[in-house]
Write a protein that holds these residues in place. Structure first.
Motif, PDB file in Angstrom:
ATOM      1  N   PHE A   1      38.781  36.453  45.099  1.00 27.51           N
ATOM      2  CA  PHE A   1      38.016  37.974  45.257  1.00 27.51           C
ATOM      3  C   PHE A   1      36.626  38.015  44.693  1.00 27.51           C
ATOM      4  CE2 PHE A   1      37.330  42.043  45.390  1.00 27.51           C
ATOM      5  CZ  PHE A   1      37.489  42.832  47.338  1.00 27.51           C
ATOM      6  N   ASP A   2      37.101  37.813  42.882  1.00 30.20           N
ATOM      7  CA  ASP A   2      36.136  37.912  41.897  1.00 30.20           C
ATOM      8  C   ASP A   2      35.137  36.401  41.704  1.00 30.20           C
ATOM      9  OD1 ASP A   2      37.501  39.936  41.572  1.00 30.20           O
ATOM     10  OD2 ASP A   2      38.177  39.025  39.924  1.00 30.20           O
ATOM     11  N   GLY A   3      35.155  35.489  43.195  1.00 28.22           N
ATOM     12  CA  GLY A   3      34.594  35.002  42.966  1.00 28.22           C
ATOM     13  C   GLY A   3      34.289  33.150  42.117  1.00 28.22           C
ATOM     14  N   HIS A   4      35.415  33.513  41.449  1.00 24.47           N
ATOM     15  CA  HIS A   4      35.944  32.509  40.735  1.00 24.47           C
ATOM     16  C   HIS A   4      36.214  30.985  41.402  1.00 24.47           C
ATOM     17  CE1 HIS A   4      34.683  35.361  37.893  1.00 24.47           C
ATOM     18  NE2 HIS A   4      36.093  36.109  37.955  1.00 24.47           N
ATOM     19  N   LYS A   5      36.718  31.273  42.541  1.00 23.95           N
ATOM     20  CA  LYS A   5      37.843  29.892  42.755  1.00 23.95           C
ATOM     21  C   LYS A   5      37.417  29.934  44.337  1.00 23.95           C
ATOM     22  CE  LYS A   5      41.283  29.381  39.524  1.00 23.95           C
ATOM     23  NZ  LYS A   5      42.895  28.377  39.874  1.00 23.95           N
ATOM     24  N   PRO A   6      37.356  28.779  45.080  1.00 26.24           N
ATOM     25  CA  PRO A   6      37.010  28.738  46.907  1.00 26.24           C
ATOM     26  C   PRO A   6      37.167  29.498  47.397  1.00 26.24           C
ATOM     27  CG  PRO A   6      37.930  26.473  45.700  1.00 26.24           C
ATOM     28  CD  PRO A   6      37.533  27.049  44.307  1.00 26.24           C
ATOM     29  N   LEU A   7      37.389  29.867  48.704  1.00 26.00           N
ATOM     30  CA  LEU A   7      38.393  30.365  49.386  1.00 26.00           C
ATOM     31  C   LEU A   7      40.039  29.849  49.354  1.00 26.00           C
ATOM     32  CD1 LEU A   7      39.997  32.972  51.172  1.00 26.00           C
ATOM     33  CD2 LEU A   7      38.168  31.907  52.542  1.00 26.00           C
ATOM     34  N   SER A   8      39.699  28.179  50.145  1.00 32.80           N
ATOM     35  CA  SER A   8      41.025  27.122  50.067  1.00 32.80           C
ATOM     36  C   SER A   8      41.778  27.021  49.440  1.00 32.80           C
ATOM     37  CB  SER A   8      40.179  25.541  50.298  1.00 32.80           C
ATOM     38  OG  SER A   8      39.789  25.437  48.939  1.00 32.80           O
ATOM     39  N   VAL A   9      42.084  27.300  47.561  1.00 31.14           N
ATOM     40  CA  VAL A   9      42.492  28.022  46.862  1.00 31.14           C
ATOM     41  C   VAL A   9      43.330  29.148  47.556  1.00 31.14           C
ATOM     42  CG1 VAL A   9      43.002  27.829  44.532  1.00 31.14           C
ATOM     43  CG2 VAL A   9      41.092  26.753  44.851  1.00 31.14           C
ATOM     44  N   ALA A  10      43.031  29.802  47.478  1.00 33.42           N
ATOM     45  CA  ALA A  10      43.735  31.141  47.904  1.00 33.42           C
ATOM     46  C   ALA A  10      44.871  31.000  49.075  1.00 33.42           C
ATOM     47  CB  ALA A  10      42.867  32.224  47.971  1.00 33.42           C
ATOM     48  N   HIS A  11      43.972  30.254  50.315  1.00 33.50           N
ATOM     49  CA  HIS A  11      44.874  29.615  51.327  1.00 33.50           C
ATOM     50  C   HIS A  11      45.842  29.037  51.189  1.00 33.50           C
ATOM     51  CE1 HIS A  11      46.094  27.231  54.857  1.00 33.50           C
ATOM     52  NE2 HIS A  11      45.699  28.651  55.677  1.00 33.50           N
ATOM     53  N   SER A  12      45.910  27.649  50.280  1.00 30.40           N
ATOM     54  CA  SER A  12      47.024  26.834  49.610  1.00 30.40           C
ATOM     55  C   SER A  12      47.755  27.764  48.926  1.00 30.40           C
ATOM     56  CB  SER A  12      46.528  25.741  49.189  1.00 30.40           C
ATOM     57  OG  SER A  12      45.690  25.492  49.429  1.00 30.40           O
ATOM     58  N   ALA A  13      47.130  29.006  47.912  1.00 32.19           N
ATOM     59  CA  ALA A  13      48.173  29.280  46.580  1.00 32.19           C
ATOM     60  C   ALA A  13      49.189  30.451  47.608  1.00 32.19           C
ATOM     61  CB  ALA A  13      47.137  30.419  45.825  1.00 32.19           C
ATOM     62  N   PHE A  14      48.553  30.907  48.955  1.00 32.75           N
ATOM     63  CA  PHE A  14      49.461  31.737  49.362  1.00 32.75           C
ATOM     64  C   PHE A  14      50.656  31.232  50.275  1.00 32.75           C
ATOM     65  CE2 PHE A  14      50.497  34.543  52.586  1.00 32.75           C
ATOM     66  CZ  PHE A  14      51.100  35.412  52.291  1.00 32.75           C
ATOM     67  N   GLU A  15      49.843  29.960  50.768  1.00 36.17           N
ATOM     68  CA  GLU A  15      51.107  29.356  51.582  1.00 36.17           C
ATOM     69  C   GLU A  15      51.782  28.311  50.924  1.00 36.17           C
ATOM     70  OE1 GLU A  15      49.668  26.201  55.510  1.00 36.17           O
ATOM     71  OE2 GLU A  15      49.001  25.294  53.537  1.00 36.17           O
ATOM     72  N   GLY A  16      51.378  28.225  49.895  1.00 40.08           N
ATOM     73  CA  GLY A  16      53.114  28.151  48.594  1.00 40.08           C
ATOM     74  C   GLY A  16      53.663  28.628  48.596  1.00 40.08           C
ATOM     75  N   PHE A  17      53.271  29.966  48.161  1.00 46.98           N
ATOM     76  CA  PHE A  17      54.237  31.015  48.046  1.00 46.98           C
ATOM     77  C   PHE A  17      54.726  31.500  49.535  1.00 46.98           C
ATOM     78  CE2 PHE A  17      54.176  35.752  49.239  1.00 46.98           C
ATOM     79  CZ  PHE A  17      55.099  36.415  48.253  1.00 46.98           C
ATOM     80  N   ALA A  18      54.533  31.268  50.212  1.00 49.14           N
ATOM     81  CA  ALA A  18      55.288  31.959  51.576  1.00 49.14           C
ATOM     82  C   ALA A  18      56.340  30.676  51.494  1.00 49.14           C
ATOM     83  CB  ALA A  18      54.408  31.967  53.344  1.00 49.14           C
ATOM     84  N   ARG A  19      56.109  29.350  51.077  1.00 49.40           N
ATOM     85  CA  ARG A  19      57.260  28.397  51.724  1.00 49.40           C
ATOM     86  C   ARG A  19      58.073  28.745  50.768  1.00 49.40           C
ATOM     87  NH1 ARG A  19      54.142  24.870  51.580  1.00 49.40           N
ATOM     88  NH2 ARG A  19      53.719  24.264  53.863  1.00 49.40           N
ATOM     89  N   LYS A  20      57.900  29.052  49.816  1.00 47.65           N
ATOM     90  CA  LYS A  20      59.080  29.116  47.969  1.00 47.65           C
ATOM     91  C   LYS A  20      59.598  30.154  48.728  1.00 47.65           C
ATOM     92  CE  LYS A  20      60.503  30.499  44.297  1.00 47.65           C
ATOM     93  NZ  LYS A  20      61.117  31.816  44.435  1.00 47.65           N
ATOM     94  N   ALA A  21      59.111  31.412  49.736  1.00 44.04           N
ATOM     95  CA  ALA A  21      59.867  32.576  49.280  1.00 44.04           C
ATOM     96  C   ALA A  21      60.545  32.208  51.143  1.00 44.04           C
ATOM     97  CB  ALA A  21      58.974  34.371  49.941  1.00 44.04           C
ATOM     98  N   LYS A  22      60.061  31.979  51.156  1.00 40.73           N
ATOM     99  CA  LYS A  22      60.872  30.874  52.693  1.00 40.73           C
ATOM    100  C   LYS A  22      60.772  32.081  53.462  1.00 40.73           C
ATOM    101  CE  LYS A  22      64.146  28.677  50.702  1.00 40.73           C
ATOM    102  NZ  LYS A  22      65.900  28.569  50.523  1.00 40.73           N
ATOM    103  N   ILE A  23      59.394  32.838  53.838  1.00 45.74           N
ATOM    104  CA  ILE A  23      59.199  33.017  54.729  1.00 45.74           C
ATOM    105  C   ILE A  23      57.643  32.784  55.686  1.00 45.74           C
ATOM    106  CG2 ILE A  23      59.770  35.119  53.938  1.00 45.74           C
ATOM    107  CD1 ILE A  23      56.553  35.245  53.030  1.00 45.74           C
ATOM    108  N   LEU A  24      57.780  31.288  55.870  1.00 45.96           N
ATOM    109  CA  LEU A  24      56.417  30.846  55.857  1.00 45.96           C
ATOM    110  C   LEU A  24      56.938  30.612  57.119  1.00 45.96           C
ATOM    111  CD1 LEU A  24      53.501  29.177  56.117  1.00 45.96           C
ATOM    112  CD2 LEU A  24      55.049  27.182  55.309  1.00 45.96           C
TER     113      LEU A  24
END
Length: 99
Positions: free
Chosen positions: A54-77
């Motif tokens: 959001f602050d422009g320090h990383k590309p959007l694809s990194v947020a997508h991967s991080a959120f997907e990893g979180f969802a997978r680990k939380a078993k909500i994906l």
């Protein structure tokens, strides 16, 4: 300003509701509402990554991967292939499914 993911992420939000996370704003909102008792290192990493994007320090694809990893680990994906037929076959306005 909203940053839309190249492909949405589908997650369980409660026992029966599936929610589409289509943008960085959606991901941040979902993480912001995640119960504090269930926040762990994976959650913190996803949250921090989304904020850095959001602050422009990383590309959007990194947020997508991080959120997907979180969802997978939380078993909500949810598998998009199992969700998409419901979306594609639904009629707007009545909530009825077509065959």
């Amino acid at each position: 300003m909203s940053f839309y993911f190249e492909s949405p992420i589908f997650v369980k939000d409660g026992s029966r509701i599936v929610r589409e996370i289509a943008s960085l704003d959606d991901a941040i909102e979902f993480l912001d509402n995640w119960p504090e008792a269930h926040r762990d290192l994976i959650y913190e990493t996803a949250w921090r990554t989304c904020c850095e994007v959001f602050d422009g320090h990383k590309p959007l694809s990194v947020a997508h991967s991080a959120f997907e990893g979180f969802a997978r680990k939380a078993k909500i994906l949810e598998d998009p292939a199992s969700v998409m037929p419901w979306i594609i076959n639904s009629k707007s306005g009545g909530g009825l499914m077509t065959a």
